[in-house]
Scaffold this active site. Sequence first.
Site, mmCIF file in Angstrom:
data_model
loop_
_atom_site.group_PDB
_atom_site.id
_atom_site.type_symbol
_atom_site.label_atom_id
_atom_site.label_comp_id
_atom_site.label_asym_id
_atom_site.label_seq_id
_atom_site.Cartn_x
_atom_site.Cartn_y
_atom_site.Cartn_z
ATOM 1 N N LEU A 291 -38.102 -11.066 33.073
ATOM 2 C CA LEU A 291 -38.040 -10.560 31.692
ATOM 3 C C LEU A 291 -37.379 -11.551 30.744
ATOM 4 O O LEU A 291 -37.449 -11.370 29.532
ATOM 5 C CB LEU A 291 -37.235 -9.243 31.635
ATOM 6 C CG LEU A 291 -37.965 -7.936 31.949
ATOM 7 C CD1 LEU A 291 -38.372 -7.867 33.403
ATOM 8 C CD2 LEU A 291 -37.076 -6.752 31.618
ATOM 9 N N TYR B 85 -45.288 -17.844 19.965
ATOM 10 C CA TYR B 85 -44.837 -16.821 20.911
ATOM 11 C C TYR B 85 -46.030 -16.329 21.730
ATOM 12 O O TYR B 85 -45.997 -16.323 22.968
ATOM 13 C CB TYR B 85 -44.205 -15.676 20.122
ATOM 14 C CG TYR B 85 -43.693 -14.530 20.956
ATOM 15 C CD1 TYR B 85 -42.917 -14.762 22.079
ATOM 16 C CD2 TYR B 85 -43.970 -13.220 20.604
ATOM 17 C CE1 TYR B 85 -42.432 -13.708 22.833
ATOM 18 C CE2 TYR B 85 -43.489 -12.159 21.356
ATOM 19 C CZ TYR B 85 -42.724 -12.408 22.467
ATOM 20 O OH TYR B 85 -42.258 -11.364 23.211
#
Length: 324
Positions: free
Chosen positions: A76, A150
Amino acid sequence: MNILITGGAGFVGSHLSEELLKRGHLVHIIDDLSTGSIKNVEHLKSHPRFRYAIASIFDSGVLAELVDWAEAVYHLAAAVGVRLIVEDPVRTIETNVHGTETVLKLASKKKRRVILTSTSEVYGKASSRKAFREDQDIIFGNTSKARWSYACSKAIDEFLALAYWKQKGVPTTIVRLFNTVGPRQTGQYGMVIPNLVSQALKGKPMTVFGTGRQTRCFAMVTEVVTAMADLLECKDAYGLVANIGSNEEVSILELARRIKTLTKSKSKIVLVPYDEAYESGFEDMAHRVPDLGRIRGLIGYRHKTTLNEIIRSVIDYQRSFLPR
Ligand code: UDP
């Protein structure tokens, strides 16, 4: 199982830690506290099956040892939040690309189970109003606009995780999370619900960017992490990408109105042009709805928490910090 969570002190990581501990696993997190916070896992520190390392995933010695210990890795650790990405694209690209590369390389030595978190940003500029399916084509904006770094960096992560499955047999699964919300999420990195709730509770103007007609679907973090935990032993999910989210769609203007009502706030809702909110030429996604067919087929997933319940959970969380 021995489970490693990179970015385990973040908003999603801390809820995932709780869920995996509840299921009887041993959970070790690694977090550099760049966007995570030790406060998120304070209540877990005394748990006999919980351990933590405050270190960067670029500290290869520490990471190698932890991946070696783990039977499964939830990756994560990533740069998150559109504002952070626009302000610090170097960090975004490097963290997302090198971090995932390192985790996958280490996990491949013993073919550990890897669950990689990706994002609905990967769907890029899709202009259609249709729900996003994992197998649809993707269009990104041009490279002068930082926002797309991103999406691109996460797309590379996805390619890499799928390549490790195809080429080296590492059992990877990618989850594309859609706007996940709940207690512990901070507005600091620009996420809309914590931001608007905080503004409403403080009586400050509630900032809606653009026209406010853009739509999103908000998912409750506890349901998202339950799905992530369910995927751990789901062999049918190896080498697959799966959306996780809610399909209750709402415009951001309507969202602001609901938050104003639920907080009984006297704040004004103000429209802020994107150029002022982010950067000149900023491109937003007009709509973002997940197709949940695949995740439903894999683990029987259904998102049940309503948007009002989600908003209330964030209000209650933030109120617990306000001076009485
Ligand atoms: N947004 C807004 N006010 C805020 C923060 C965000 O109107 O204070 C908008 C943002 O432009 C986007 C939506 O809310 O259209 C969701 O933003 P967020 O950053 O939470 O997630 P995104 O969907 O952009 O990843």
